[in-house]
Design a protein around this motif. Structure first.
Motif, PDB file in Angstrom:
ATOM      1  N   MET A 183     115.762  24.176  17.322  1.00 43.34           N
ATOM      2  CA  MET A 183     117.131  24.783  17.978  1.00 43.34           C
ATOM      3  C   MET A 183     118.063  24.744  16.775  1.00 43.34           C
ATOM      4  SD  MET A 183     118.191  24.978  20.786  1.00 43.34           S
ATOM      5  CE  MET A 183     116.929  24.241  21.725  1.00 43.34           C
ATOM      6  N   ASP A 184     118.335  24.268  15.683  1.00 47.14           N
ATOM      7  CA  ASP A 184     119.247  24.476  14.855  1.00 47.14           C
ATOM      8  C   ASP A 184     119.475  25.928  14.431  1.00 47.14           C
ATOM      9  OD1 ASP A 184     120.212  21.870  14.852  1.00 47.14           O
ATOM     10  OD2 ASP A 184     119.231  21.254  13.004  1.00 47.14           O
ATOM     11  N   ASP A 185     118.301  26.529  14.137  1.00 49.58           N
ATOM     12  CA  ASP A 185     118.185  27.799  13.797  1.00 49.58           C
ATOM     13  C   ASP A 185     118.764  28.595  14.910  1.00 49.58           C
ATOM     14  OD1 ASP A 185     117.371  27.346  11.329  1.00 49.58           O
ATOM     15  OD2 ASP A 185     115.441  27.564  11.523  1.00 49.58           O
ATOM     16  N   ALA A 186     118.146  28.446  15.976  1.00 50.51           N
ATOM     17  CA  ALA A 186     118.655  29.344  17.311  1.00 50.51           C
ATOM     18  C   ALA A 186     120.017  29.042  17.635  1.00 50.51           C
ATOM     19  CB  ALA A 186     117.577  28.973  18.433  1.00 50.51           C
ATOM     20  N   LEU A 187     120.557  27.902  17.198  1.00 54.03           N
ATOM     21  CA  LEU A 187     122.006  27.802  17.851  1.00 54.03           C
ATOM     22  C   LEU A 187     122.935  28.681  16.765  1.00 54.03           C
ATOM     23  CD1 LEU A 187     122.387  24.035  18.308  1.00 54.03           C
ATOM     24  CD2 LEU A 187     123.126  25.925  20.209  1.00 54.03           C
ATOM     25  N   ALA A 188     122.500  28.588  15.488  1.00 51.06           N
ATOM     26  CA  ALA A 188     123.130  29.518  14.363  1.00 51.06           C
ATOM     27  C   ALA A 188     123.352  31.106  15.033  1.00 51.06           C
ATOM     28  CB  ALA A 188     122.675  29.475  13.133  1.00 51.06           C
ATOM     29  N   LEU A 189     122.115  31.596  15.403  1.00 44.62           N
ATOM     30  CA  LEU A 189     121.932  32.992  16.032  1.00 44.62           C
ATOM     31  C   LEU A 189     122.808  33.160  17.215  1.00 44.62           C
ATOM     32  CD1 LEU A 189     118.048  33.553  15.729  1.00 44.62           C
ATOM     33  CD2 LEU A 189     119.845  34.500  14.345  1.00 44.62           C
ATOM     34  N   TYR A 190     122.816  31.926  18.222  1.00 42.34           N
ATOM     35  CA  TYR A 190     123.571  31.987  19.339  1.00 42.34           C
ATOM     36  C   TYR A 190     125.050  32.151  19.101  1.00 42.34           C
ATOM     37  CZ  TYR A 190     125.800  30.020  23.630  1.00 42.34           C
ATOM     38  OH  TYR A 190     126.890  29.987  24.718  1.00 42.34           O
ATOM     39  N   GLN A 191     125.413  31.498  18.140  1.00 44.74           N
ATOM     40  CA  GLN A 191     127.057  31.445  17.642  1.00 44.74           C
ATOM     41  C   GLN A 191     127.330  32.693  16.938  1.00 44.74           C
ATOM     42  OE1 GLN A 191     126.968  27.928  15.273  1.00 44.74           O
ATOM     43  NE2 GLN A 191     127.033  26.789  16.904  1.00 44.74           N
ATOM     44  N   GLN A 192     126.406  33.264  16.337  1.00 45.04           N
ATOM     45  CA  GLN A 192     126.773  34.855  15.655  1.00 45.04           C
ATOM     46  C   GLN A 192     126.805  35.734  16.826  1.00 45.04           C
ATOM     47  OE1 GLN A 192     123.390  35.340  12.781  1.00 45.04           O
ATOM     48  NE2 GLN A 192     124.080  33.457  11.385  1.00 45.04           N
ATOM     49  N   ALA A 193     126.003  35.548  17.647  1.00 42.30           N
ATOM     50  CA  ALA A 193     125.969  36.510  18.829  1.00 42.30           C
ATOM     51  C   ALA A 193     127.078  36.386  19.617  1.00 42.30           C
ATOM     52  CB  ALA A 193     124.822  36.458  19.786  1.00 42.30           C
ATOM     53  N   GLN A 194     127.447  35.165  19.864  1.00 40.57           N
ATOM     54  CA  GLN A 194     128.873  35.144  20.726  1.00 40.57           C
ATOM     55  C   GLN A 194     129.930  35.690  19.788  1.00 40.57           C
ATOM     56  OE1 GLN A 194     129.346  32.739  23.849  1.00 40.57           O
ATOM     57  NE2 GLN A 194     127.553  33.791  24.322  1.00 40.57           N
ATOM     58  N   ALA A 195     130.025  35.496  18.654  1.00 32.21           N
ATOM     59  CA  ALA A 195     131.341  36.058  17.884  1.00 32.21           C
ATOM     60  C   ALA A 195     131.351  37.472  17.734  1.00 32.21           C
ATOM     61  CB  ALA A 195     130.931  35.218  16.449  1.00 32.21           C
ATOM     62  N   ALA A 199     118.598  33.800  22.039  1.00 30.75           N
ATOM     63  CA  ALA A 199     119.823  33.436  21.247  1.00 30.75           C
ATOM     64  C   ALA A 199     120.614  34.576  20.747  1.00 30.75           C
ATOM     65  CB  ALA A 199     119.537  32.131  20.182  1.00 30.75           C
ATOM     66  N   ARG A 200     119.824  35.569  20.158  1.00 27.74           N
ATOM     67  CA  ARG A 200     120.430  36.801  19.642  1.00 27.74           C
ATOM     68  C   ARG A 200     121.099  37.441  20.598  1.00 27.74           C
ATOM     69  NH1 ARG A 200     115.354  37.873  16.964  1.00 27.74           N
ATOM     70  NH2 ARG A 200     115.556  39.939  17.978  1.00 27.74           N
ATOM     71  N   ALA A 201     120.646  37.558  22.047  1.00 24.06           N
ATOM     72  CA  ALA A 201     121.214  38.325  23.182  1.00 24.06           C
ATOM     73  C   ALA A 201     122.424  37.336  23.534  1.00 24.06           C
ATOM     74  CB  ALA A 201     119.885  38.570  24.140  1.00 24.06           C
ATOM     75  N   GLY A 202     122.694  36.378  22.981  1.00 29.48           N
ATOM     76  CA  GLY A 202     123.793  35.632  23.627  1.00 29.48           C
ATOM     77  C   GLY A 202     123.658  34.535  24.674  1.00 29.48           C
ATOM     78  N   PHE A 203     122.455  34.070  24.794  1.00 27.06           N
ATOM     79  CA  PHE A 203     122.300  33.196  25.827  1.00 27.06           C
ATOM     80  C   PHE A 203     122.105  31.902  25.034  1.00 27.06           C
ATOM     81  CE2 PHE A 203     120.380  36.995  27.962  1.00 27.06           C
ATOM     82  CZ  PHE A 203     121.009  36.929  29.188  1.00 27.06           C
ATOM     83  N   ASP A 204     122.390  30.911  25.667  1.00 23.23           N
ATOM     84  CA  ASP A 204     122.405  29.465  25.423  1.00 23.23           C
ATOM     85  C   ASP A 204     121.075  29.036  25.257  1.00 23.23           C
ATOM     86  OD1 ASP A 204     122.711  26.694  24.314  1.00 23.23           O
ATOM     87  OD2 ASP A 204     124.580  26.426  25.855  1.00 23.23           O
ATOM     88  N   PRO A 205     120.601  28.661  23.681  1.00 24.62           N
ATOM     89  CA  PRO A 205     119.011  28.432  23.586  1.00 24.62           C
ATOM     90  C   PRO A 205     118.939  27.078  24.075  1.00 24.62           C
ATOM     91  CG  PRO A 205     120.307  28.361  21.530  1.00 24.62           C
ATOM     92  CD  PRO A 205     121.243  29.060  22.307  1.00 24.62           C
ATOM     93  N   ARG A 206     119.982  26.038  24.144  1.00 26.07           N
ATOM     94  CA  ARG A 206     119.738  24.614  24.607  1.00 26.07           C
ATOM     95  C   ARG A 206     119.310  24.521  25.980  1.00 26.07           C
ATOM     96  NH1 ARG A 206     125.635  23.173  22.171  1.00 26.07           N
ATOM     97  NH2 ARG A 206     125.816  25.262  23.337  1.00 26.07           N
ATOM     98  N   GLU A 207     119.569  25.616  26.816  1.00 23.10           N
ATOM     99  CA  GLU A 207     119.098  25.681  28.362  1.00 23.10           C
ATOM    100  C   GLU A 207     117.496  25.765  28.375  1.00 23.10           C
ATOM    101  OE1 GLU A 207     120.584  25.317  30.979  1.00 23.10           O
ATOM    102  OE2 GLU A 207     122.452  24.892  30.190  1.00 23.10           O
ATOM    103  N   SER A 208     116.824  26.128  27.281  1.00 19.13           N
ATOM    104  CA  SER A 208     115.308  26.216  27.231  1.00 19.13           C
ATOM    105  C   SER A 208     114.685  24.777  27.441  1.00 19.13           C
ATOM    106  CB  SER A 208     114.986  26.892  26.064  1.00 19.13           C
ATOM    107  OG  SER A 208     115.224  26.202  24.822  1.00 19.13           O
ATOM    108  N   VAL A 209     115.298  23.796  26.910  1.00 20.83           N
ATOM    109  CA  VAL A 209     115.123  22.467  27.077  1.00 20.83           C
ATOM    110  C   VAL A 209     115.245  22.069  28.552  1.00 20.83           C
ATOM    111  CG1 VAL A 209     115.296  20.139  26.330  1.00 20.83           C
ATOM    112  CG2 VAL A 209     115.520  21.730  24.583  1.00 20.83           C
ATOM    113  N   ASP A 210     116.293  22.345  29.076  1.00 21.26           N
ATOM    114  CA  ASP A 210     116.754  22.062  30.503  1.00 21.26           C
ATOM    115  C   ASP A 210     115.614  22.544  31.211  1.00 21.26           C
ATOM    116  OD1 ASP A 210     118.632  20.289  29.662  1.00 21.26           O
ATOM    117  OD2 ASP A 210     120.153  22.026  29.990  1.00 21.26           O
ATOM    118  N   LEU A 211     115.327  23.988  30.978  1.00 23.29           N
ATOM    119  CA  LEU A 211     114.251  24.600  31.667  1.00 23.29           C
ATOM    120  C   LEU A 211     112.900  24.033  31.940  1.00 23.29           C
ATOM    121  CD1 LEU A 211     112.809  27.200  33.252  1.00 23.29           C
ATOM    122  CD2 LEU A 211     112.466  27.969  30.906  1.00 23.29           C
ATOM    123  N   TRP A 212     112.416  23.405  30.661  1.00 20.14           N
ATOM    124  CA  TRP A 212     111.123  22.916  30.713  1.00 20.14           C
ATOM    125  C   TRP A 212     111.199  21.398  31.270  1.00 20.14           C
ATOM    126  CZ3 TRP A 212     107.010  25.150  30.785  1.00 20.14           C
ATOM    127  CH2 TRP A 212     107.023  26.602  29.968  1.00 20.14           C
TER     128      TRP A 212
END
Length: 264
Positions: A241-253, A196-209
């Motif tokens: 996921m909520d914490d990871a999404l917050a990191l993802y949004q910060q990374a994207q911004a 998430a910090r690298a800017g990848f969508d963490p929600r895709e981890s669920v799809d992966l599994w």
């Protein structure tokens, strides 16, 4: 009796001196230095290279792109060596010393850059959390006694050879061995935040599994396995996921928007 008492005290002192904490605050037994772990990682990676063909071209560039975006978030510095191996198994690994390997079979299951990032982030998390050190230290402490604990000072001589035997060199590519369920779950959490910090969508981890589950040939009951079940993994990821999404949004911004092109 005195000798046994001294040995017991010596073992206790070594154990106490080697206690550390994982990124989630869990206590660990780590008997080996980072230099020793890097040496083990280098030897293991070399053995893997001898066993499987290395893939280059666009496939390698794609994996390099994802891995570089993730490793750029680490504070350790230094370059990571990344290689793709021709193997149908959906697997990847990261080793102490800065080595990452991805099997071509994984690219059939991780269908986009974010899903691949979930795997690579998870494997790098094992290195960040010193899981290889912990696993080998536990084996040394429980299986071979004080003589091998003392050999933790170096890999030379009979003690060092015995340690390399514990690592499974030649049979399982050194320290490439199953981690415990606790370590796997920890790597899921750390890896999720890392991707998430690298800017990848963490929600895709669920799809992966979910893809992993659909492509698996069946799993043993969780109590018989060193890994959490796919359902347990998905549940654990969703809890974070909520914490990871917050990191993802910060990374994207902040401009962290990786664009790694999957080969057609």
């Amino acid at each position: 009796m005195k000798w046994m008492k001294r040995s017991a005290i010596g073992a206790l002192m070594i154990t106490l001196a080697a206690c550390s904490q994982s990124p989630t605050g869990r206590s660990q037994l780590t008997l080996f230095s980072q230099e020793q772990l890097s040496e083990m990682g280098e030897q293991s990676f070399a053995q893997y290279e001898q066993q499987l063909p290395v893939v280059g071209g666009q496939v390698n560039s794609y994996v390099q792109c994802v891995a570089s975006a993730i490793t750029s978030q680490l504070n350790s510095g230094g370059a990571w060596e990344v290689k793709v191996f021709q193997d149908e198994s959906a697997n990847a690994f990261a080793l102490p010393g800065g080595y990452i390997g991805v099997n071509t079979g994984l690219l059939d299951v991780a269908t986009n850059q974010d899903q691949l990032a979930a795997v690579i982030g998870h494997e790098i998390a094992h290195v960040m959390a010193d899981h290889a050190n912990e696993r080998v230290s536990q084996q040394a402490a429980t299986q071979t006694g004080l003589s091998v604990l003392q050999a933790a000072a170096g890999l030379e001589g009979a003690g060092g050879q015995q340690l390399m035997g514990l690592l499974g060199a030649g049979a399982q590519y050194g320290i490439l061995m199953p981690f415990s369920r606790k370590q796997e779950s920890e790597a899921d959490v750390v890896g999720l935040n890392l991707m998430a910090r690298a800017g990848f969508d963490p929600r895709e981890s669920v799809d992966l599994w979910q893809n992993m589950s659909a492509n698996s040939q069946g799993q043993p009951p969780v109590w018989m396995s060193t890994h959490p079940s796919h359902g347990q993994r998905i549940g654990g990821l969703q809890e974070q996921m909520d914490d990871a999404l917050a990191l993802y949004q910060q990374a994207q911004a902040s401009g962290q928007t990786p664009n790694c092109r999957r080969p057609g």
